[in-house]
Design an enzyme around this catalytic site. Structure first.
Site, PDB file in Angstrom:
ATOM      1  N   ASP A 228      -9.098   0.572   4.807  1.00 31.38           N
ATOM      2  CA  ASP A 228     -10.092   1.625   5.003  1.00 31.38           C
ATOM      3  C   ASP A 228     -10.639   1.652   6.428  1.00 31.38           C
ATOM      4  OD1 ASP A 228     -10.087   2.805   2.427  1.00 31.38           O
ATOM      5  OD2 ASP A 228     -11.098   1.007   1.674  1.00 31.38           O
ATOM      6  N   GLY A 229     -10.409   0.585   7.134  1.00 33.37           N
ATOM      7  CA  GLY A 229     -10.842   0.575   8.531  1.00 33.37           C
ATOM      8  C   GLY A 229     -12.317   0.297   8.699  1.00 33.37           C
ATOM      9  N   TRP A 230     -12.922  -0.378   7.720  1.00 27.67           N
ATOM     10  CA  TRP A 230     -14.334  -0.681   7.919  1.00 27.67           C
ATOM     11  C   TRP A 230     -14.645  -2.169   7.787  1.00 27.67           C
ATOM     12  CZ3 TRP A 230     -15.042   3.486   3.729  1.00 27.67           C
ATOM     13  CH2 TRP A 230     -14.647   3.000   2.467  1.00 27.67           C
TER      14      TRP A 230
ATOM     15  N   ARG B  34     -11.855  -5.400   8.258  1.00 31.11           N
ATOM     16  CA  ARG B  34     -11.052  -6.137   9.235  1.00 31.11           C
ATOM     17  C   ARG B  34     -11.002  -5.419  10.580  1.00 31.11           C
ATOM     18  NH1 ARG B  34      -6.464  -7.441   4.740  1.00 31.11           N
ATOM     19  NH2 ARG B  34      -7.268  -5.500   3.885  1.00 31.11           N
TER      20      ARG B  34
ATOM     21  N   ASN C 188       0.805  -1.213   0.000  1.00 32.81           N
ATOM     22  CA  ASN C 188       0.000   0.000   0.000  1.00 32.81           C
ATOM     23  C   ASN C 188       0.844   1.273   0.000  1.00 32.81           C
ATOM     24  OD1 ASN C 188      -3.031   0.119   0.100  1.00 32.81           O
ATOM     25  ND2 ASN C 188      -2.665  -1.663   1.393  1.00 32.81           N
TER      26      ASN C 188
ATOM     27  N   CYS D  23      -6.917  -1.246   9.290  1.00 36.67           N
ATOM     28  CA  CYS D  23      -6.537  -2.115   8.175  1.00 36.67           C
ATOM     29  C   CYS D  23      -6.294  -1.163   7.024  1.00 36.67           C
ATOM     30  CB  CYS D  23      -7.620  -3.142   7.888  1.00 36.67           C
ATOM     31  SG  CYS D  23      -9.301  -2.480   7.818  1.00 36.67           S
TER      32      CYS D  23
END
Lengths: 549, 576
Positions: B338-340, B342, B248, B336
């Site tokens: 986007d954080g929505w 995992r 990333n 993670c």
């Protein structure tokens, strides 16, 4: 031989014991003829009493003068003893090695054991074939009890009394025996009260390569068929294995000679393969790796669950033939002492609610395994850890117990006993203070006079406190045939045996206690309410009586 | 309605896949919301209902002489196989279903007149109060405060409007940190542990690339650490495999550089991305639909699907976070990409492990409402509510629910609810019968006016709580207290048969201890009542008429009593 000669160092102080789920204990290690004992000599600390017969293998390690013995037990537990002093450690290790592999039957512990409990009912007399036959007589007159084998001369692995068709005489039985592997002529295993169909078992027919036949054998099994009806022969081996058996004098029933029978082959593996499977499974369970892929691939490679599925499928087939097709069944493999018994006994669990009670299950084990000549001593002399060359060891009975557990798990209210009973039987087949699983047949047990010289496991089990411990709180008697699912996702690894020493069962035990509590409280309330109702009814009658006056 | 070409087909056979020879003959109806099969047999008249929005696919194998088969797969792993005499009818039904299952305007929840029960509807949405749950955790307090920064979704349109941040985080720090995080998802509080004062915060990956840094974001993490007095570092848990996180960086994202952030310990957990999970679950659902797999096929399939490995990874993430918070007293920042996805999994599993309240029915509802619904888990995309990008679909919450199930297998007394509750939650994530899980964020739901147009699921589940209760649960049981410490050795994970293999028939019907114990407890309760009644009648007094027949004693040994003991079993109507 004196045990003392084998014990060079009977006592060592300062030994540290490490075992699963329990705190480490330091204490004195003592070796006796039959036990390895570790005691801290303090109150409230549990001592270790381990039968040498329960020890499957040991490993030694040394760090300086501190020796460590890893003791691997037949019940799959692994414990560790840290012993100060190299010489002491070596002495202990070599003594354990010898004492745990004594071959002499006369030195076995059950012959020395004296019960510390009061025997209420002698288990040796609890399940006599004569008594079982009385039940049969009450249902049908088509069978008789034959004593053709009274001196074990017709079949060394059969008991003195066997149930056979009434119209078949002992002479015919003798001739049929000569045609069956190990003299195991077809005998009655189970009578299905609902429709009068039967299940029989035997050894393979000795047809050999040139297709020998035996009129008496044909007559014997045909005598169990109703007019115009066909029966099923379930051969627990694959067609090719059965074919190969011909070269060694064995074989199977040909269509030509047994036109009234349809033969179906199943694929239950031979003993040596089952033993290998057990070793691989236990190895997989002991793998320390945290990789899911590795665990699942090892579980698959062990093939244990495949064997469970295969055995259960065969038992379902036998039960289906009897209950759904209304046909009689003959089951055999090669010797008729292993896979045959797995199938006949499991089919009875499925068909007969009586086998799902504590007493009934004992009777089943007695009838279909002990009396039927399963060679317990040979099969259970080594378990999954042993380094010795395997002889005839095989977890045949353990697989049967595993299959029972699978059915129990699927029908948790249909069994009077809990899995504790199955685990207990597993333990006692491999190492025991009781004589029940000694020897390989009724004849051997009788020669050793075990019923006089040892205590029966059933004497222990049938005491009220033990019955209570083994009872299933969810049990509700039902008279149904229960059909287990044999789909792979319905069959689980038997945690109670294979993960017993690996993962704590505390939370599951608590859940079990909670369950017991809920049910007991309900029963208490029922009693209270019933009492009150009775009192109430009484008061009302009295009142009515007073009014009449 | 224009999508329904054939509203009714007669002489249809509903085939039992486990016993193909046993089929029910009946009539098939297509309504605006359901496919309904009604058996002809006048004695039983069994009905099978399939909600259109639950339909995942409809296959039509080649026509046979006896007619055309339709195989309907639902999103919750059930399969309905129909045999329709005329090929034309079968084609019509297939085409209708294909369209009906993908129409927003005809989603069940939106087709109900929202004002028919206006008060009930409004009440249904006030059933859960997220702010009250934060207060229950002791937030706000002198460490964590509510910030108005996101009112009108100004800093982050996928976050809830109310956010809790460290007291020392100034507005410039909040805004600055938000700018340095993917999609503006800055680190905010999701769980506060009152015993240790450690917190779980969540966010998305930082836009760090190879060298970028943000003073405000660094200050934000510093502030989070300072909000936990006595601790001198925090954990940053990146739930991705390290390789993915590194990859990333090339896109200007990535993970926190430990040289730039003082006092953080970075920990990678290695939960795979949504695409891997989607493929994995497809393999599981293929596996359970095999006709007669051997044990080898099954175990091989289970291994190669990787499903249990993924479940274990999610649970391991939760265990790591929970231990850090409860045992070490160290705050954790979880992200993670986007954080929505995992992140939601890891945070919510940790909450279940840490807090007995989240193991109750209401607690689990609140947890889903907080970590999933309010924090912008993309329900409509992930669960394919409408025909969208198939690459966005992934069983993210399935895995969370399965983790809870795996835990309930290890701790049978710890959860107030039973397996049925989890299965029902799963169903409604997909069903669109209620408005809770429509849309992808709080803002989207507000813009769609869902509270005005639909009902909330939660009070409905609560109303039916008797059938979701775990009879072994006791609020004062030791398993109910404190933190759960599950064993995550591979052999502790089982395939969730109750989710993937529900339809399997058994003879006699499968006995479950849960049902039996529930019935026993109900009976116990009746007995208790009767006992009180009896005792109220003083000794020697006369009985009230009626008390005598309070209930009939049921002998628990008679086999026929079985069904009467099981009020929960519904044999007649199967609703999918």
């Amino acid at each position: 031989m004196e045990f003392a000669e084998l014990i060079k160092t009977p006592r060592v102080d300062g030994v540290v014991l490490r075992r699963p789920f329990l705190p480490t204990v330091e204490g004195t290690l003592c070796l006796t003829g039959h036990h390895l004992i570790l005691s801290s000599r303090q109150d409230n600390t549990e001592e270790l009493w381990l039968l040498h017969a329960n020890i499957d293998a040991i490993e030694k390690r040394f760090v300086g003068s501190l020796g460590t013995i890893i003791v691997k037990c037949k019940d799959l537990r692994v414990i560790q003893l840290d012993i100060p002093g190299m010489e002491e450690c070596l002495n202990i290790a070599s003594s354990i090695e010898v004492l745990s592999t004594l071959d002499s039957v006369s030195l076995m512990y059950p012959l020395f054991y004296r019960p510390m409990f009061q025997v209420i009912e002698d288990g040796w007399k609890s399940f006599l074939p004569e008594d079982a036959f009385k039940d049969l007589e009450s249902m049908t007159e088509e069978w008789r009890l034959s004593d053709v084998n009274k001196d074990y001369s017709v079949c060394s692995s059969y008991p003195p009394l066997v149930a056979v068709p009434k119209d078949v005489d002992d002479d015919t039985l003798r001739k049929a025996a000569a045609f069956r592997h190990g003299g195991r002529f077809p005998v009655l295993s189970y009578y299905h009260k609902k429709n009068g169909m039967v299940m029989m078992r035997s050894g393979q027919p000795l047809t050999g390569t040139n297709g020998r036949r035996c009129k008496e054998d044909e007559k014997l099994i045909n005598a169990t068929l109703r007019a115009g009806k066909r029966g099923y022969i379930i051969d627990t081996r694959t067609v090719s294995v059965a074919q190969q058996a011909k070269a060694r004098g064995g074989g199977f029933e040909s269509e030509a000679n047994y036109p009234q029978w349809r033969r179906i082959h199943k694929a239950i593996e031979r003993s040596s393969i089952l033993q290998e499977s057990l070793i691989k499974l236990v190895e997989a369970c002991n793998d320390q790796s945290h990789s899911m892929d590795r665990w699942l691939s090892k579980l698959e490679a062990s093939n244990w669950q495949t064997h469970v599925k295969e055995i259960l499928t065969s038992a379902c087939l036998a039960a289906q033939c009897i209950d759904r097709e209304g046909a009689s069944v003959l089951v055999h493999g090669t010797e008729g002492t292993d896979s045959t018994l797995q199938v006949t006994s499991l089919a009875q669990i499925i068909l007969d609610p009586a086998c799902r009670t504590i007493q009934g299950f004992q009777a089943l084990v007695e009838r279909e395994w002990l009396q039927a000549g399963h060679p317990f001593q040979q099969r259970c002399s080594q378990s999954a850890y042993s380094n010795s060359k395997p002889r005839c060891e095989a977890p045949v009975f353990l697989l049967f117990l595993d299959c029972v557990w699978q059915i129990l798990r699927q029908f948790p209210c249909s069994f009077q006993f809990s899995q504790h009973f199955l685990v207990l039987l597993f333990e006692h087949t491999y190492a025991s203070q009781f004589g029940t699983f000694m020897g390989n047949s009724a004849s051997e047990r009788s020669k050793l006079n075990l019923s006089q010289k040892t205590v029966s496991l059933w004497s222990w089990v049938n005491r009220p406190q033990e019955v209570e411990r083994l009872s299933n709180p969810l049990y509700e008697a039902n008279c149904l045939v229960i059909w287990p699912s044999v789909a792979p996702q319905s069959l689980l690894l038997w945690e109670g045996v294979f993960l017993r020493w690996k993962r704590s069962s505390r939370c599951l035990d608590e859940a079990y206690d909670e369950m017991v509590h809920i049910i007991q409280y309900n029963k208490e309330l029922q009693n209270k309410v019933n009492n009150l109702r009775r009192q109430l009814a009484q008061l009302e009658t009295e009142e009515a009586g007073e009014k009449e006056d | 309605m224009e999508h329904i070409r054939t509203p009714k087909v007669e002489n249809v056979r509903l085939i039992d896949r486990t016993a193909p020879r046993k089929a029910m003959v009946g009539t098939l109806y297509l309504s605006a919301t359901h496919t309904i099969f009604v058996e002809n047999n006048p004695e039983t008249r069994r009905e099978t209902w399939v909600l259109h929005s639950m339909v995942a696919s409809v296959e039509r194998p080649p026509t046979t002489p006896s007619g055309s088969h339709l195989v309907v797969h639902t999103k919750n792993f059930q399969v309905v196989q129909l045999l329709i005499p005329q090929e034309r009818d079968a084609m019509d039904v297939q085409a209708s279903l294909a369209r009906l299952s993908q129409k927003y305007s005809e989603l069940y929840c939106l087709s109900i007149n929202p004002n028919a029960n206006k008060e009930e509807r409004e009440e249904s949405w006030s059933f859960l109060d997220l702010q009250a749950d934060y207060r229950r955790m002791g937030v706000p307090n002198n460490l964590w405060v509510s910030t108005p920064a996101n009112s009108e979704y100004r800093v982050c349109d996928t976050y809830p409007s109310e956010l809790f941040v460290p007291k020392s985080a100034t507005p410039p720090v909040i805004v600055g940190s938000s700018k340095f995080r993917s999609r503006g998802r800055l680190p905010v509080l999701t769980y506060f542990h009152q015993d240790t004062l450690a917190a779980i915060c969540r966010c998305s990956q930082p836009l760090s690339g190879f060298s970028a840094r943000s003073q405000e974001d660094e200050q934000m993490l510093e502030a989070i650490m300072k909000s936990n007095p006595g601790s001198d570092y925090i954990y940053v848990v990146d739930t991705r495999p390290k390789l993915n996180a590194m990859a990333n960086r090339a896109a200007g994202k990535g993970y926190e550089n430990e040289d730039h952030y003082a006092n953080i310990k970075l920990q990678f957990i290695g939960i795979e991305n949504i695409h891997v999970m989607r493929n994995s679950q497809q393999k599981i659902s293929w596996l359970v639909n095999l006709k007669t797999p051997s044990m080898g096929d099954f175990l091989w399939g289970l291994e190669s699907s990787g499903w249990l490995k993924h479940i274990k990874a999610v649970l391991d993430a939760g265990v790591f976070i929970a231990k850090a918070v409860a045992e070490e007293g160290i705050s954790v920042v979880v992200h993670c990409s986007d954080g929505w996805d995992r992140t939601a999994q890891a945070c919510s599993v940790a909450s279940v492990l840490l807090e007995p309240y989240y193991r109750t029915m209401k607690g689990l509802m609140l947890l889903i409402e907080r970590d999933w619904v309010s924090f912008g888990h993309k329900f409509s995309h992930r669960y394919n509510h409408l025909e969208g990008d198939p690459k966005e679909v992934s069983p993210v919450i399935d895995q969370f629910l399965e983790c809870v199930w795996q835990l309930s297998e290890q701790f049978p007394c710890a959860f107030e609810f039973n397996e049925r509750f989890l299965v029902q939650l799963h169903r409604h994530v997909y069903s669109c019968q209620y408005g809770n899980f429509l849309g992808n964020s709080q803002k989207e739901r507000r813009d769609m006016g869902l509270r005005e147009r639909t009902h909330s699921l939660w009070p409905q589940l609560w109303k039916d709580r008797a059938q979701y209760a775990n009879p072994l649960y006791r609020a004062d049981h030791t398993q109910t207290q404190g933190m759960l410490r599950p064993n995550t050795t591979p052999y502790c994970f089982k395939m969730w048969k109750g989710m993937y293999n529900r339809m399997e028939k058994s003879s006699p019907p499968r006995q479950t201890p849960t049902d039996l114990l529930t019935a026993v407890r109900e009976e116990t309760q009746q007995l208790e009542e009767e006992l009180t009644n009896h005792q109220e009648v003083a000794p020697g007094g006369t009985a009230q008429p009626g008390t005598k027949q309070g209930i009939q004693t049921r002998s628990r040994n008679a086999p026929n009593e079985r069904c009467s003991l099981r009020p929960i079993y519904k044999f007649i109507n199967i609703s999918l």
